[in-house]
Design an enzyme around this catalytic site. Structure first.
Site, mmCIF file in Angstrom:
data_model
loop_
_atom_site.group_PDB
_atom_site.id
_atom_site.type_symbol
_atom_site.label_atom_id
_atom_site.label_comp_id
_atom_site.label_asym_id
_atom_site.label_seq_id
_atom_site.Cartn_x
_atom_site.Cartn_y
_atom_site.Cartn_z
ATOM 1 N N ALA A 60 0.855 -1.181 0.000
ATOM 2 C CA ALA A 60 0.000 0.000 0.000
ATOM 3 C C ALA A 60 0.898 1.239 0.000
ATOM 4 O O ALA A 60 2.093 1.158 0.285
ATOM 5 C CB ALA A 60 -0.906 -0.003 1.224
ATOM 6 N N GLY A 103 -0.186 -4.747 1.175
ATOM 7 C CA GLY A 103 -1.453 -4.686 0.455
ATOM 8 C C GLY A 103 -1.391 -5.357 -0.900
ATOM 9 O O GLY A 103 -2.397 -5.890 -1.380
ATOM 10 N N GLU A 106 -2.020 -8.926 -0.209
ATOM 11 C CA GLU A 106 -3.427 -9.140 0.149
ATOM 12 C C GLU A 106 -4.332 -9.061 -1.077
ATOM 13 O O GLU A 106 -5.333 -9.776 -1.168
ATOM 14 C CB GLU A 106 -3.843 -8.134 1.214
ATOM 15 C CG GLU A 106 -3.178 -8.437 2.557
ATOM 16 C CD GLU A 106 -3.501 -7.435 3.634
ATOM 17 O OE1 GLU A 106 -4.092 -7.824 4.654
ATOM 18 O OE2 GLU A 106 -3.162 -6.241 3.453
ATOM 19 N N GLU A 126 3.825 -5.837 7.559
ATOM 20 C CA GLU A 126 3.117 -4.741 8.212
ATOM 21 C C GLU A 126 3.525 -4.500 9.658
ATOM 22 O O GLU A 126 3.601 -3.337 10.101
ATOM 23 C CB GLU A 126 1.590 -4.974 8.153
ATOM 24 C CG GLU A 126 0.956 -4.648 6.817
ATOM 25 C CD GLU A 126 0.943 -5.798 5.837
ATOM 26 O OE1 GLU A 126 0.227 -5.736 4.833
ATOM 27 O OE2 GLU A 126 1.692 -6.788 6.073
#
Length: 244
Positions: A60, A103, A106, A126
């Site tokens: 992300a 991200g 994911e 993370e």
């Protein structure tokens, strides 16, 4: 545009395209993914997700994450987009080249089928950034690789290379980088050769909760047993066998 869309009759190829940020997933990309999902919910087709410039998604966008608040966390900004991708009617194929971290990992976990290149680096670092993997990893990764392996990856933050990801079943195949999109399209071709409603119902059954089985299969099969496509496909099969 941070998401390049190639629409075809039976599939859509979506390429994450922020090369200057290694395809980091920002709000604009999330908005584009929601718009894509709306299109595919209205007109179901197989989705191929990939990234540009030898990277799937390096994570992300940290600059945006740093400024997000508790209220933002409760909105599940990335999680809701990835849930919507997972729930698309037709299969989602992730063609993963290079980094798929945080991200980006994911997003890949939300796919039904994952294939990769030898340069794959996938994982969830993370906790090293003071957050958790809250966009699907904590519930999807145990389903994919098992609780013990998911716990190791998420609690240590380490990444997997292609060979280990293949051995763990996190990806189903590894292809050279210049062949990865062709391999994804070959899978999409196989999907396209089958009955679309039967494919959609198979995905629904795969995603169903344990308590829904076997009743959900009975209802989905009942609908298919009454379809004209089922009758025609089986008739064609019997006629081909009779000609041998």
């Amino acid at each position: 545009m941070s998401l390049h869309i190639d629409e075809r009759e039976d599939r859509v190829i979506a390429t994450l395209d922020r090369p200057e940020k290694r395809n980091a997933i920002d709000q604009d990309m999330i908005d584009a993914l929601h718009a894509l999902c709306a299109t595919l919910e209205e007109n179901p087709r197989t989705l191929i997700l990939t990234g540009s410039n030898g990277v799937f998604a390096a994570g992300a966008d940290i600059a945006q994450l740093r400024d997000r608040t508790a209220a933002d966390a409760r909105k599940g900004i990335n999680a809701m987009a990835f849930i919507r991708i997972r729930e698309l009617p037709m299969p989602v194929i992730a063609a993963i080249d290079g980094y798929a971290l945080g991200g980006g990992a994911e997003l890949a976990y939300a796919a039904d089928i994952r294939i990769a290149t030898p340069t794959l680096k996938i994982g969830n670092p993370e906790t090293g950034l003071g957050i958790i993997a809250a966009a699907g990893a904590t519930w999807r990764l145990p389903e994919i690789v098992g609780e013990a392996r998911a716990s190791e990856l998420l609690l240590t933050g380490r990444t997997l290379g292609a060979d280990e990801a293949l051995a763990w079943g996190l990806v189903s195949a590894v292809h050279p980088a210049d062949e990865i999109l062709d391999a994804a399209n070959t899978i999409a071709d196989r999907v396209a050769a089958n009955d679309p409603l039967a494919t959609q119902h198979t995905k629904r059954a795969l995603r169903a909760a344990p308590a829904e089985h076997p009743a959900i299969e009975f209802e989905l099969q009942a609908e298919l047993f009454e379809s004209a496509s089922k009758y025609q496909r089986m008739t064609d099969f019997l006629e081909r066998r009779a000609r041998r």
